[in-house]
Design a protein around this motif. Sequence first.
Motif, PDB file in Angstrom:
ATOM      1  N   ARG A  93      34.209   5.597   3.230  1.00 13.24           N
ATOM      2  CA  ARG A  93      35.154   5.105   2.184  1.00 13.24           C
ATOM      3  C   ARG A  93      35.835   6.404   1.411  1.00 13.24           C
ATOM      4  NH1 ARG A  93      31.379   2.037   2.934  1.00 13.24           N
ATOM      5  NH2 ARG A  93      29.873   3.647   2.835  1.00 13.24           N
ATOM      6  N   ILE A  94      37.171   6.228   1.516  1.00 13.83           N
ATOM      7  CA  ILE A  94      38.168   7.249   0.909  1.00 13.83           C
ATOM      8  C   ILE A  94      38.600   6.489  -0.400  1.00 13.83           C
ATOM      9  CG2 ILE A  94      39.941   8.928   1.207  1.00 13.83           C
ATOM     10  CD1 ILE A  94      39.229   8.797   4.242  1.00 13.83           C
ATOM     11  N   ALA A  95      38.597   7.063  -1.583  1.00 16.38           N
ATOM     12  CA  ALA A  95      39.188   6.613  -2.604  1.00 16.38           C
ATOM     13  C   ALA A  95      40.140   7.575  -3.454  1.00 16.38           C
ATOM     14  CB  ALA A  95      38.006   6.255  -3.720  1.00 16.38           C
ATOM     15  N   LYS A  96      40.939   6.895  -3.981  1.00 17.86           N
ATOM     16  CA  LYS A  96      41.866   7.814  -4.952  1.00 17.86           C
ATOM     17  C   LYS A  96      41.104   8.199  -6.346  1.00 17.86           C
ATOM     18  CE  LYS A  96      46.205   5.778  -5.569  1.00 17.86           C
ATOM     19  NZ  LYS A  96      47.042   5.118  -6.252  1.00 17.86           N
ATOM     20  N   GLU A  97      41.443   9.216  -6.773  1.00 20.05           N
ATOM     21  CA  GLU A  97      40.833   9.653  -7.967  1.00 20.05           C
ATOM     22  C   GLU A  97      40.917   8.747  -9.244  1.00 20.05           C
ATOM     23  OE1 GLU A  97      42.494  13.320  -9.719  1.00 20.05           O
ATOM     24  OE2 GLU A  97      44.836  12.609  -9.495  1.00 20.05           O
ATOM     25  N   ASN A  98      40.213   8.543 -10.203  1.00 21.96           N
ATOM     26  CA  ASN A  98      39.968   7.762 -11.400  1.00 21.96           C
ATOM     27  C   ASN A  98      39.650   6.371 -10.901  1.00 21.96           C
ATOM     28  OD1 ASN A  98      40.549  10.015 -13.153  1.00 21.96           O
ATOM     29  ND2 ASN A  98      42.715   9.901 -12.555  1.00 21.96           N
ATOM     30  N   THR A  99      39.141   6.038  -9.775  1.00 25.51           N
ATOM     31  CA  THR A  99      38.978   4.739  -9.563  1.00 25.51           C
ATOM     32  C   THR A  99      37.598   4.273  -9.958  1.00 25.51           C
ATOM     33  OG1 THR A  99      38.703   5.484  -7.270  1.00 25.51           O
ATOM     34  CG2 THR A  99      40.649   4.196  -7.611  1.00 25.51           C
ATOM     35  N   LYS A 100      37.250   2.984 -10.169  1.00 25.08           N
ATOM     36  CA  LYS A 100      35.942   2.432 -10.508  1.00 25.08           C
ATOM     37  C   LYS A 100      35.735   1.345  -9.637  1.00 25.08           C
ATOM     38  CE  LYS A 100      37.291   3.306 -15.296  1.00 25.08           C
ATOM     39  NZ  LYS A 100      37.759   2.195 -16.474  1.00 25.08           N
ATOM     40  N   PHE A 101      34.246   1.244  -9.595  1.00 27.21           N
ATOM     41  CA  PHE A 101      33.871   0.344  -8.709  1.00 27.21           C
ATOM     42  C   PHE A 101      32.374  -0.448  -9.450  1.00 27.21           C
ATOM     43  CE2 PHE A 101      35.786   3.475  -6.279  1.00 27.21           C
ATOM     44  CZ  PHE A 101      36.768   2.829  -5.812  1.00 27.21           C
ATOM     45  N   GLY A 102      32.557  -1.740  -9.064  1.00 30.19           N
ATOM     46  CA  GLY A 102      31.278  -2.626  -9.982  1.00 30.19           C
ATOM     47  C   GLY A 102      31.250  -3.767  -8.834  1.00 30.19           C
ATOM     48  N   TYR A 103      29.569  -3.509  -8.593  1.00 27.83           N
ATOM     49  CA  TYR A 103      28.991  -5.061  -8.260  1.00 27.83           C
ATOM     50  C   TYR A 103      28.536  -5.735  -9.209  1.00 27.83           C
ATOM     51  CZ  TYR A 103      27.999  -3.784  -3.141  1.00 27.83           C
ATOM     52  OH  TYR A 103      28.163  -3.590  -1.730  1.00 27.83           O
ATOM     53  N   ILE A 104      29.538  -6.459  -9.956  1.00 26.34           N
ATOM     54  CA  ILE A 104      29.393  -7.144 -11.227  1.00 26.34           C
ATOM     55  C   ILE A 104      28.887  -8.571 -11.058  1.00 26.34           C
ATOM     56  CG2 ILE A 104      31.140  -5.627 -12.378  1.00 26.34           C
ATOM     57  CD1 ILE A 104      32.283  -9.087 -11.344  1.00 26.34           C
ATOM     58  N   GLN A 105      28.746  -8.917  -9.664  1.00 25.08           N
ATOM     59  CA  GLN A 105      28.234 -10.251  -9.772  1.00 25.08           C
ATOM     60  C   GLN A 105      27.099 -10.711 -10.477  1.00 25.08           C
ATOM     61  OE1 GLN A 105      28.697  -8.043  -7.076  1.00 25.08           O
ATOM     62  NE2 GLN A 105      29.724  -8.925  -5.542  1.00 25.08           N
ATOM     63  N   SER A 106      25.933  -9.692 -10.752  1.00 29.60           N
ATOM     64  CA  SER A 106      24.707 -10.228 -11.474  1.00 29.60           C
ATOM     65  C   SER A 106      25.398 -10.517 -12.925  1.00 29.60           C
ATOM     66  CB  SER A 106      23.763  -9.169 -11.705  1.00 29.60           C
ATOM     67  OG  SER A 106      24.245  -7.908 -11.980  1.00 29.60           O
ATOM     68  N   THR A 107      26.573  -9.794 -13.414  1.00 25.35           N
ATOM     69  CA  THR A 107      27.021 -10.266 -14.742  1.00 25.35           C
ATOM     70  C   THR A 107      27.576 -11.646 -15.014  1.00 25.35           C
ATOM     71  OG1 THR A 107      29.031  -9.043 -14.650  1.00 25.35           O
ATOM     72  CG2 THR A 107      27.258  -7.667 -15.054  1.00 25.35           C
ATOM     73  N   ILE A 108      27.931 -12.197 -13.805  1.00 26.95           N
ATOM     74  CA  ILE A 108      28.456 -13.615 -13.875  1.00 26.95           C
ATOM     75  C   ILE A 108      27.462 -14.686 -13.219  1.00 26.95           C
ATOM     76  CG2 ILE A 108      30.789 -12.673 -14.068  1.00 26.95           C
ATOM     77  CD1 ILE A 108      31.142 -13.605 -10.989  1.00 26.95           C
ATOM     78  N   GLY A 109      26.061 -14.219 -13.340  1.00 31.55           N
ATOM     79  CA  GLY A 109      25.241 -15.252 -13.127  1.00 31.55           C
ATOM     80  C   GLY A 109      24.819 -15.476 -11.728  1.00 31.55           C
ATOM     81  N   ILE A 110      25.379 -14.699 -10.847  1.00 31.12           N
ATOM     82  CA  ILE A 110      25.122 -14.949  -9.291  1.00 31.12           C
ATOM     83  C   ILE A 110      24.654 -13.617  -8.858  1.00 31.12           C
ATOM     84  CG2 ILE A 110      26.559 -16.979  -8.983  1.00 31.12           C
ATOM     85  CD1 ILE A 110      28.669 -15.165  -7.966  1.00 31.12           C
ATOM     86  N   LEU A 111      24.634 -13.249  -7.451  1.00 31.86           N
ATOM     87  CA  LEU A 111      24.586 -12.237  -6.861  1.00 31.86           C
ATOM     88  C   LEU A 111      25.437 -11.791  -5.862  1.00 31.86           C
ATOM     89  CD1 LEU A 111      20.664 -12.684  -5.829  1.00 31.86           C
ATOM     90  CD2 LEU A 111      21.317 -11.228  -7.669  1.00 31.86           C
ATOM     91  N   PRO A 112      25.628 -10.742  -5.260  1.00 30.32           N
ATOM     92  CA  PRO A 112      26.569 -10.597  -4.237  1.00 30.32           C
ATOM     93  C   PRO A 112      26.405 -11.776  -3.193  1.00 30.32           C
ATOM     94  CG  PRO A 112      25.485  -8.642  -4.547  1.00 30.32           C
ATOM     95  CD  PRO A 112      24.937  -9.546  -5.430  1.00 30.32           C
ATOM     96  N   GLY A 113      27.752 -12.238  -2.777  1.00 28.63           N
ATOM     97  CA  GLY A 113      27.507 -13.419  -2.021  1.00 28.63           C
ATOM     98  C   GLY A 113      28.008 -13.312  -0.600  1.00 28.63           C
ATOM     99  N   TRP A 114      28.562 -12.277  -0.135  1.00 32.57           N
ATOM    100  CA  TRP A 114      29.124 -12.125   1.253  1.00 32.57           C
ATOM    101  C   TRP A 114      28.238 -11.155   2.139  1.00 32.57           C
ATOM    102  CZ3 TRP A 114      34.553 -10.412  -0.786  1.00 32.57           C
ATOM    103  CH2 TRP A 114      35.215 -11.621  -1.357  1.00 32.57           C
ATOM    104  N   GLY A 115      27.086 -10.890   1.744  1.00 31.50           N
ATOM    105  CA  GLY A 115      26.249 -10.158   2.657  1.00 31.50           C
ATOM    106  C   GLY A 115      26.516  -8.551   2.313  1.00 31.50           C
ATOM    107  N   GLY A 116      27.141  -8.385   1.566  1.00 30.90           N
ATOM    108  CA  GLY A 116      27.693  -6.989   1.142  1.00 30.90           C
ATOM    109  C   GLY A 116      26.683  -6.491  -0.082  1.00 30.90           C
TER     110      GLY A 116
END
Length: 253
Positions: A122-145
């Motif tokens: 994973r190569i990212a541009k500066e100032n980016t942000k990332f969130g596994y936010i699924q738990s905040t919408i009542g579910i869990l990650p759903g694609w195996g990721g």
Amino acid sequence: MGELITYERHMDDYGIIRLNRPEKRNAISMEMTALLKDKIQKAEKDNLKFLIITGAGNTMFAAGGDLSELHGELSSEEAYFRLFPMMEVLESILYFPVPVIAKLNGNALGGGCELATACDIRIAKENTKFGYIQSTIGILPGWGGGALLYEKVQPSFALDWITRGDVLSVQELKDRGWIHQIIEEESWEDEKYLSPYIEKSAQQMRLLKAQYRAVIQPEELRRRMVEEVKASASLWESEAHKKALENFSLRKK
Ligand SMILES: C[C@@H](C(=O)O)C(=O)SCCNC(=O)CCNC(=O)[C@H](O)C(C)(C)COP(=O)(O)OP(=O)(O)OC[C@H]1O[C@@H](n2cnc3c(N)ncnc32)[C@H](O)[C@@H]1OP(=O)(O)O
């Protein structure tokens, strides 16, 4: 607007798959899932040194699954069948014969992080942000990721990141080992950071990926990925999930 997923073979013998729906923050629809599957299969035949997966635009790599299709009125069973094809896309990245690089042109949320995690680098541009936010919408990650995250970073950090649903900075995620390189804005387009990969032969890259695949063992992982799709789908009809999706669809009205 153009094709929702594009694939091109670069003259330096690498491939680029692009999520091309910037006006919807590259949210991944069922149509895009099918196209991703096709393009990955096409790239497999091209004897590449590596494959890049990136997003169009400057703001988001991907905002996750398309919430207009993965909406709150689905039954758990329907949700399962809509999540499963993208799990297979993630799996095909694990099996891809040479390393797959997520070139993170912007932020990622939910399934966008899952797609990035399925990639090998994973190569990212500066100032980016990332969130596994699924738990905040009542579910869990759903694609195996989610299952894949436990393989890619320290498992107790993975559990905490997924549980809290925090959006973390690229720097913190580099410290945690999820991001491999952060590239400054002014160097993003010149792609000099790809040179160490371009300099290797296709044969070296195939052998390197085969060694890595032997470590991550996709055959073993599949069972846990399928369990994850089931677990996420089982939460689809929960009040918390319905409420969160209702809030999303109403937020600008
Ligand atoms: C399936 C599951 C899984 O893990 O397996 C998941 O992925 S769950 C995770 C799903 N993802 C999310 O919850 C993220 C939802 N999206 C957002 O929070 C936000 O849109 C941001 C991504 C932060 C972008 O905010 P920003 O203010 O820059 O733009 P915006 O909200 O006006 O969005 C621009 C346009 O993209 C659309 N859009 C954004 N995210 C979308 C999504 N996930 N599905 C479908 N459409 C989406 C908006 O509706 C809007 O369309 P219009 O211009 O037509 O109004």
